[in-house]
Design an enzyme around this catalytic site. Structure first.
Site, PDB file in Angstrom:
ATOM      1  N   HIS A  54       0.880  -1.188   0.062  1.00  0.00           N
ATOM      2  CA  HIS A  54      -0.055   0.049  -0.012  1.00  0.00           C
ATOM      3  C   HIS A  54       0.794   1.404   0.006  1.00  0.00           C
ATOM      4  O   HIS A  54       2.255   1.245   0.286  1.00  0.00           O
ATOM      5  CB  HIS A  54      -0.970   0.208   1.178  1.00  0.00           C
ATOM      6  CG  HIS A  54      -0.404   0.111   2.684  1.00  0.00           C
ATOM      7  ND1 HIS A  54       0.464  -0.652   3.064  1.00  0.00           N
ATOM      8  CD2 HIS A  54      -0.220   1.092   3.505  1.00  0.00           C
ATOM      9  CE1 HIS A  54       0.849  -0.650   4.395  1.00  0.00           C
ATOM     10  NE2 HIS A  54       0.469   0.687   4.580  1.00  0.00           N
ATOM     11  N   HIS A  56       1.187   3.900   2.036  1.00  0.00           N
ATOM     12  CA  HIS A  56       1.904   4.864   3.151  1.00  0.00           C
ATOM     13  C   HIS A  56       3.500   4.974   3.223  1.00  0.00           C
ATOM     14  O   HIS A  56       4.199   4.111   2.795  1.00  0.00           O
ATOM     15  CB  HIS A  56       1.500   4.172   4.616  1.00  0.00           C
ATOM     16  CG  HIS A  56      -0.155   4.334   4.872  1.00  0.00           C
ATOM     17  ND1 HIS A  56      -0.668   3.657   5.613  1.00  0.00           N
ATOM     18  CD2 HIS A  56      -0.935   5.335   4.132  1.00  0.00           C
ATOM     19  CE1 HIS A  56      -2.107   4.079   5.635  1.00  0.00           C
ATOM     20  NE2 HIS A  56      -2.244   5.004   4.811  1.00  0.00           N
ATOM     21  N   ASP A  58       6.031   4.982   5.274  1.00  0.00           N
ATOM     22  CA  ASP A  58       6.715   3.949   6.184  1.00  0.00           C
ATOM     23  C   ASP A  58       6.648   2.688   5.403  1.00  0.00           C
ATOM     24  O   ASP A  58       7.418   1.759   5.913  1.00  0.00           O
ATOM     25  CB  ASP A  58       6.243   3.903   7.385  1.00  0.00           C
ATOM     26  CG  ASP A  58       4.874   3.364   7.629  1.00  0.00           C
ATOM     27  OD1 ASP A  58       3.847   3.516   6.819  1.00  0.00           O
ATOM     28  OD2 ASP A  58       4.560   2.218   8.510  1.00  0.00           O
ATOM     29  N   HIS A  59       6.143   2.432   4.142  1.00  0.00           N
ATOM     30  CA  HIS A  59       5.983   1.250   3.417  1.00  0.00           C
ATOM     31  C   HIS A  59       6.668   1.303   2.123  1.00  0.00           C
ATOM     32  O   HIS A  59       7.131   0.589   1.377  1.00  0.00           O
ATOM     33  CB  HIS A  59       4.938   0.516   2.928  1.00  0.00           C
ATOM     34  CG  HIS A  59       4.094   0.035   4.332  1.00  0.00           C
ATOM     35  ND1 HIS A  59       4.065  -1.386   4.743  1.00  0.00           N
ATOM     36  CD2 HIS A  59       3.716   0.921   5.692  1.00  0.00           C
ATOM     37  CE1 HIS A  59       3.464  -1.429   6.009  1.00  0.00           C
ATOM     38  NE2 HIS A  59       3.417  -0.121   6.522  1.00  0.00           N
ATOM     39  N   HIS A 112      -7.345  -0.905   5.448  1.00  0.00           N
ATOM     40  CA  HIS A 112      -6.576   0.172   6.021  1.00  0.00           C
ATOM     41  C   HIS A 112      -6.323   1.028   5.080  1.00  0.00           C
ATOM     42  O   HIS A 112      -6.106   2.407   5.483  1.00  0.00           O
ATOM     43  CB  HIS A 112      -5.092  -0.580   6.386  1.00  0.00           C
ATOM     44  CG  HIS A 112      -4.139   0.160   7.013  1.00  0.00           C
ATOM     45  ND1 HIS A 112      -4.052   0.639   7.996  1.00  0.00           N
ATOM     46  CD2 HIS A 112      -2.817   0.455   6.334  1.00  0.00           C
ATOM     47  CE1 HIS A 112      -2.974   1.467   8.271  1.00  0.00           C
ATOM     48  NE2 HIS A 112      -2.055   1.393   7.254  1.00  0.00           N
ATOM     49  N   ASP A 134      -0.155  -3.778   6.280  1.00  0.00           N
ATOM     50  CA  ASP A 134      -0.781  -3.342   7.559  1.00  0.00           C
ATOM     51  C   ASP A 134      -2.272  -3.770   7.715  1.00  0.00           C
ATOM     52  O   ASP A 134      -3.008  -3.205   8.599  1.00  0.00           O
ATOM     53  CB  ASP A 134      -0.777  -1.684   7.617  1.00  0.00           C
ATOM     54  CG  ASP A 134       0.553  -1.425   8.073  1.00  0.00           C
ATOM     55  OD1 ASP A 134       1.717  -2.105   8.283  1.00  0.00           O
ATOM     56  OD2 ASP A 134       0.885  -0.103   7.943  1.00  0.00           O
ATOM     57  N   HIS A 172       4.825  -4.592  11.231  1.00  0.00           N
ATOM     58  CA  HIS A 172       5.175  -3.872  12.437  1.00  0.00           C
ATOM     59  C   HIS A 172       5.468  -4.569  13.844  1.00  0.00           C
ATOM     60  O   HIS A 172       4.553  -5.713  13.553  1.00  0.00           O
ATOM     61  CB  HIS A 172       4.025  -2.687  12.771  1.00  0.00           C
ATOM     62  CG  HIS A 172       4.175  -1.697  11.721  1.00  0.00           C
ATOM     63  ND1 HIS A 172       4.830  -0.592  11.899  1.00  0.00           N
ATOM     64  CD2 HIS A 172       3.167  -1.518  10.794  1.00  0.00           C
ATOM     65  CE1 HIS A 172       4.318   0.352  10.997  1.00  0.00           C
ATOM     66  NE2 HIS A 172       3.654  -0.140  10.349  1.00  0.00           N
TER      67      HIS A 172
END
Length: 261
Positions: A54, A56, A58-59, A112, A134, A172
């Site tokens: 996805h 985001h 942090d990915h 998400h 996530d 995570h």
């Protein structure tokens, strides 16, 4: 040499998953480039592909740097805005990376984010594996930033239907926080109590709690247990009212977890 599955720490609590074999590697959700570049250099690995679940940051934050330095193609969800994507994927698609012994199918798992996907398949060892970003966490699930409770419950239903021994490679290290909450939902769950003790010891020893597996999640993850009487009763008690449908129970659990300290 058999395929190796490595959770590479990033940021405060992310894991970037690296699958490697015979000098080749595939990386999943590289939010940072530097940790992956370090492992590639240390192990003298060629990066064959970059997989994204996805959009985001942090990915995907390390994607451009990794692609620039390695030339690796990027695979990602068909409907999300990504910094780079050479192969757009949706449910029913398959991808193969023979150099690392990895075959994967794609599932659409919105909730998400609106276009979130998951990768599931087998390692060269024959072990089933899931890269779920996530959507599913150890004893938890992702917050609903772009989707609805009904969408997320449906997405989790696709994951819970995978083989029980499937390795769950989520993104995570939220496990202990999730387990603390899960124990409030099901304080009498003996498997959950045992998991708390085992995973607390792992973290005390500086070890990751991941990967999990589907069987353990089915026994301990409240979000996969909405049909269990104990979970439904706990959710209704938290809500202060009867909850008629699995979606109602799930929505209540998600709100409960959002507010849990």
């Amino acid at each position: 040499m058999t395929t190796e599955l490595i959770p590479v720490p990033a940021f405060a609590d992310n894991y970037i998953w690296l699958v490697c074999k015979d000098g080749h590697a595939v990386v999943v959700d590289p939010g940072q480039a530097a940790p992956i570049e370090a492992v590639l250099k240390q192990r003298q690995l060629v990066l064959d592909a970059i997989l994204l679940t996805h959009h985001h940051a942090d990915h995907v934050g390390g994607v451009l740097a990794l692609q620039q330095r390695t030339g690796a193609p990027v695979y990602g969800p068909a409907s999300e805005r990504l910094p780079a994507c050479d192969h757009r994927l949706q449910e029913g698609d398959t991808v193969q990376f023979p150099n690392v012994g990895l075959q994967l199918g794609i599932l659409d798992v919105p909730g998400h984010t609106a276009g979130h996907i998951a990768y599931h398949g087998t390692l060269s060892t024959g072990k089933p594996v899931l890269f779920c970003g996530d959507t599913l966490f150890a004893a938890g699930c992702g917050r609903l930033f772009e989707g609805t409770p009904a969408q997320m419950l449906d997405s989790l239903g696709k994951l819970r239907a995978l083989p029980a021994n499937t390795l769950v490679c989520c993104a995570h290290e939220y496990t202990l926080a999730n387990l603390r909450w899960a124990l409030q939902v099901e304080p009498g769950n003996l498997v959950l109590q045992q998991r708390w003790e085992a995973d607390s010891q792992l973290r005390s020893d500086g070890m990751p709690t991941l990967p999990s597996n589907i069987a353990l999640e089915l026994d301990t993850n409240p979000f996969l247990r909405v049909s269990q009487t104990s979970v439904a009763k706990a959710a209704a008690s938290y809500a202060g009212t009867g909850l008629e449908t699995p979606v109602d129970i799930f929505a209540c659990l998600r709100e409960w977890k959002n507010n849990f300290k």
